[in-house]
Enzyme design. Structure first.
Site, short mmCIF file in Angstrom:
data_model
loop_
_atom_site.label_atom_id
_atom_site.label_comp_id
_atom_site.label_asym_id
_atom_site.label_seq_id
_atom_site.Cartn_x
_atom_site.Cartn_y
_atom_site.Cartn_z
N ARG B 75 0.80 -1.22 0.00
CA ARG B 75 0.00 0.00 0.00
C ARG B 75 0.84 1.27 0.00
O ARG B 75 0.47 2.24 -0.67
CB ARG B 75 -1.00 -0.01 1.14
CG ARG B 75 -0.39 -0.28 2.49
CD ARG B 75 -1.48 -0.31 3.52
NE ARG B 75 -2.39 -1.45 3.32
CZ ARG B 75 -3.65 -1.46 3.68
NH1 ARG B 75 -4.20 -0.39 4.24
NH2 ARG B 75 -4.40 -2.51 3.50
N THR B 76 1.93 1.30 0.72
CA THR B 76 2.72 2.53 0.74
C THR B 76 3.34 2.79 -0.63
O THR B 76 3.34 3.92 -1.12
CB THR B 76 3.82 2.47 1.83
OG1 THR B 76 3.21 2.19 3.08
CG2 THR B 76 4.57 3.77 1.92
N LYS B 103 24.29 -6.93 1.77
CA LYS B 103 24.64 -5.82 2.64
C LYS B 103 26.01 -5.33 2.23
O LYS B 103 26.75 -5.97 1.51
CB LYS B 103 24.67 -6.30 4.09
CG LYS B 103 23.31 -6.63 4.63
CD LYS B 103 23.44 -7.09 6.06
CE LYS B 103 22.10 -7.54 6.61
NZ LYS B 103 22.27 -8.13 7.92
N ARG B 125 12.10 2.99 1.26
CA ARG B 125 11.77 2.16 2.41
C ARG B 125 12.91 1.16 2.60
O ARG B 125 13.42 0.60 1.62
CB ARG B 125 10.46 1.42 2.19
CG ARG B 125 10.26 0.32 3.24
CD ARG B 125 8.88 -0.24 3.26
NE ARG B 125 7.94 0.74 3.79
CZ ARG B 125 6.68 0.42 4.13
NH1 ARG B 125 6.24 -0.81 3.97
NH2 ARG B 125 5.87 1.35 4.61
N HIS B 153 8.12 6.55 10.14
CA HIS B 153 7.35 6.44 8.91
C HIS B 153 6.57 7.75 8.83
O HIS B 153 5.38 7.80 9.12
CB HIS B 153 6.41 5.23 9.02
CG HIS B 153 5.73 4.86 7.73
ND1 HIS B 153 5.83 5.60 6.58
CD2 HIS B 153 4.92 3.82 7.43
CE1 HIS B 153 5.12 5.03 5.63
NE2 HIS B 153 4.56 3.94 6.12
#
Lengths: 407, 331
Positions: B75-76, B103, B125, B153
């Protein structure tokens, strides 16, 4: 026979303010010290009334970093067994011990357990024969109390001190900071500070039943200092150490997720830092060490929790220690008991003091030279210092290992 | 809008001084008028979004927006994509599965790469706290934090504030209960900061293993009985309980969590009669919230939160790109 005299030096000796005098060295050993007149035929160095102190013996470094050690006045370093490879084999101990000679002596610490996995004892006795002068649990502690009890007993029976990392693993698993507002605001996994005292309490109970000597490599919390203070009062064979970072910085230094401030154990809250300064002043702390662990960008230019812990500390240990003297926290004589005298005792090496018969591991110090710690321009292999940008005073201007000038 | 909020809104300065920040990395450190300014800006995008005939603006026409999501999101990501497109930007989504990202330098390398592609705004994100700040440090364009680890957030905090302000007319003085897993929640942190900054009385509640004592440093009151937090509340905000917390580590079971901390009609009755129910989604129905409450249009603002999300993100994208677009007073 080679003979060298360092004259007109302010000598840093036990239990006294530095006094002007000279040191006479023959074949790498101190043969006379104090208000003496060196024989006329020997080579003479005029120290110009600078400080002459025993070379630093740095307990618990993670890399053999010659340039950083010499810059920092370190003449001997006890190498942590974490590797790679893990120092759990006599051959590896022998090889590591030779790595720095002749101008730097590395004393590799024997891994306590095979592969440092915390289960089966490593060949501690054979490693002792190969040159190991103490045993270490490495970066982590040993979570199994049964293994720890047997380790202490076995190593103690061989006359070896066990050097431990003190954090209760159940509490600290996954944590990268100490509990508190800072960790909360940065959104970092954190563990309660009592994880340290819990590990210390367990090990002290085991020291009590085994009588084996233990050295807590880095103690950083109020509760743990109290436990150790009490244990010493009871006469248990206990010593502990700390790094300048835990004396001079609190978890505030983590702001903006500065990975150079990611250490193990983590930087603590201010009240614990104050307790550390008090423990340094009252004699609870025995050893001041750099924890030297140079880490390049691949380990540090990461989000905080993904970065490796550790700091490059060898080049800044002396100057930060001199700062503690200047601040009045400790005397100059006590600083070198912390940096050299006690570490020599712990390792059982004939150095660490300006006494007749000791190896001539010496450093000449200008305590006043101002300079600035610069992460970009460190003599260490990497510049991961939490003190980047700090203006400091004092540095080594001459280093002798066994009477031979090496820096 | 109430008079107090109207005056707060009129207090912010003209031009870029209203929001003098390059990035939006968190709500921490923002002034109340800066948050009010973003909410006011969002209001007009709500209207644009509701226009059936023309939802589009050309404010960001010709600009490139990159959504770089290092952690899964539905959704974001969708919300930012729609926000960018409604503003006329060229939107590119970069979904980087966690497994494929080694990483190490990769994160910085990715940042440098995005920067070299001349993005005009980057939305990020990442699963690690502080990762977005790390990237923001390496790029020349505005960076918007779409969630970093447990840290913040911020657009969620803003959309929640906007939803509350529209429903209640104001934020200051409201009693707002945030319930559930506070410890591992970036939504909780942004809301504690944002709502307290706007003058609300924030309460947090949940099992003691999931509500750190340090919430008090956010001037939030801490409760371990959800009833105490809901009592007399104007807003009840439930947080999503992550699946990995349900397995016995922090709480014994989802069933027990529902029994002790789930929002049901009985507990909601303790709140003010007109109390608003919120949830950032996606919901675990029957765990932290009962379906009957989630679906009650009079009480639940959950779908409205989603709508406000688009408007708030449009506002943030618009405001943060004004300098590079040469908008008068911002360049």
């Amino acid at each position: 026979m080679t003979m060298l005299a360092i004259v007109n030096a302010r000598l840093v000796r036990c239990n006294a303010e530095p006094q002007i005098g000279a040191v006479l060295i023959q074949d790498g050993v101190i043969t006379d010290v104090g208000a003496i007149n060196p024989p006329s035929e020997c080579e003479t160095i005029d120290a110009g009334a600078k400080l002459l102190a025993p070379g630093i013996i740095d307990i618990g470094v993670f890399a053999t970093d010659r340039a950083a050690f010499h810059f920092g006045g370190i003449t001997r370093a006890a190498l942590m067994p974490d590797g790679p490879p893990v120092l759990d084999d006599p051959g590896l101990i022998e090889r590591s011990a030779k790595a720095g000679k002749p101008d730097l002596w590395i004393h590799p610490l024997a891994a306590a357990t095979q592969g440092l996995a915390g289960h089966e004892l490593a060949e501690i006795g054979l490693m002792q024969q190969a040159g190991a002068r103490a045993v270490s649990t490495g970066r982590a502690g040993i979570s199994d109390a049964g293994v720890m009890a047997r380790l202490l007993a076995y190593a103690g029976g061989l006359g070896l001190t066990t050097i431990v990392h003190s954090e209760d693993e159940g509490l600290t698993r996954g944590a990268v900071a100490t509990d508190g507002e800072m960790a909360m605001r940065l959104g970092l996994p954190a563990a309660p500070a009592c994880a340290e005292a819990m590990a210390v309490a367990r090990d002290l109970a085991l020291v009590e039943i085994t009588g084996a000597p233990i050295h807590f490599r880095q103690i950083t919390t109020t509760a743990a200092f109290n436990l150790i203070r009490d244990a010493k009062a009871e006469g248990l064979p206990v010593t502990c150490g700390i790094t300048p970072a835990h004396l001079l910085l609190s978890d505030i230094a983590l702001g903006e997720w500065r990975t150079f401030a990611r250490l193990s154990p983590p930087l603590r809250q201010e009240s614990d830092r104050q307790a550390a300064l008090a423990a340094l002043a009252d004699g609870t702390i025995d050893v001041l060490a750099s924890g030297h662990d140079p880490r390049g960008p691949e380990d540090k230019r990461l989000p905080f929790a993904d970065a490796a812990p550790g700091m490059a500390g060898a080049g800044t240990l002396l100057t930060l220690g001199l700062g503690l003297v200047r601040d009045g926290t400790i005397s100059m004589a006590r600083l070198f008991t912390l940096l050299a005298g006690n570490p020599a005792k712990l390792l059982g090496v004939n150095a660490g003091a300006l006494n007749v018969g000791r190896e001539a591991d010496l450093i000449l110090i200008d305590p006043d030279t101002p300079w600035q710690i610069d992460a970009q321009a460190m003599s260490a292999r990497a510049g991961n210092t939490p003190f980047d940008g700090l203006p400091v005073q004092g540095r080594a201007i001459g280093v002798w290992k066994g009477g031979t000038r090496v820096a | 809008m109430t008079s107090s909020d109207a005056s707060a809104a009129s207090r912010y300065p003209m031009g870029s001084a209203a929001f003098p920040h390059r990035h939006l990395l968190g709500l921490a450190g923002l002034q109340p008028w800066e948050i009010a300014f973003l909410l006011d800006e969002a209001e007009r995008w709500v209207e644009v979004g509701r226009n059936v005939l023309a939802k589009k603006s050309d404010a960001l026409s010709g600009l490139t927006l990159i959504n770089a999501f290092f952690e899964n999101s539905t959704r974001t990501l969708l919300s930012f994509e729609i926000a960018g497109k409604r503003l006329g930007a060229d939107v590119v989504n970069m979904a980087v599965a966690r497994s494929s990202v080694k990483k190490g330098e990769t994160l910085i390398d990715t940042a440098v790469t995005l920067n070299a592609m001349r993005a005009d705004a980057i939305v990020i994100r990442h699963q690690s706290s502080g990762a977005v700040a790390l990237i923001a440090d390496k790029v020349d364009c505005p960076v918007l934090n779409a969630g970093d680890g447990w840290h913040e957030h911020p657009t969620q905090g803003l959309l929640d504030a906007l939803t509350i302000r529209r429903r209640k007319g104001h934020i200051d003085g409201l009693k707002i209960a945030i319930c559930g897993d506070i410890c591992h929640s970036r939504v909780a942190r942004s809301n504690m900061i944002g709502l307290a900054t706007m003058g609300a009385e924030v309460r947090v509640a949940g099992p003691a293993t999931l509500v750190p004592l340090e919430v008090e440093s956010y001037s939030a009151q801490r409760f371990t009985r959800i009833e105490d937090a809901i009592d007399g509340a104007d807003v009840v905000m439930m947080l999503r309980l992550q699946n990995e917390r349900m397995a016995g580590g922090y709480i014994p079971s989802a069933r027990e969590f529902h029994a002790l901390y789930g929002l049901n009609a009985e507990r909601l009755a303790l709140a003010k009669p007109d109390a608003l129910v919120m949830h950032p989604g996606p919901m675990n129905r029957g765990v932290e919230i009962d379906s009957a409450i989630a679906d009650d249009p009079l009480r639940s603002a959950i779908t409205e939160q989603v709508e406000m999300g688009v408007a708030v993100r449009m506002a943030c994208l618009d405001v943060l790109t004004r300098a590079r677009r040469g908008v008068e007073g911002w360049a």
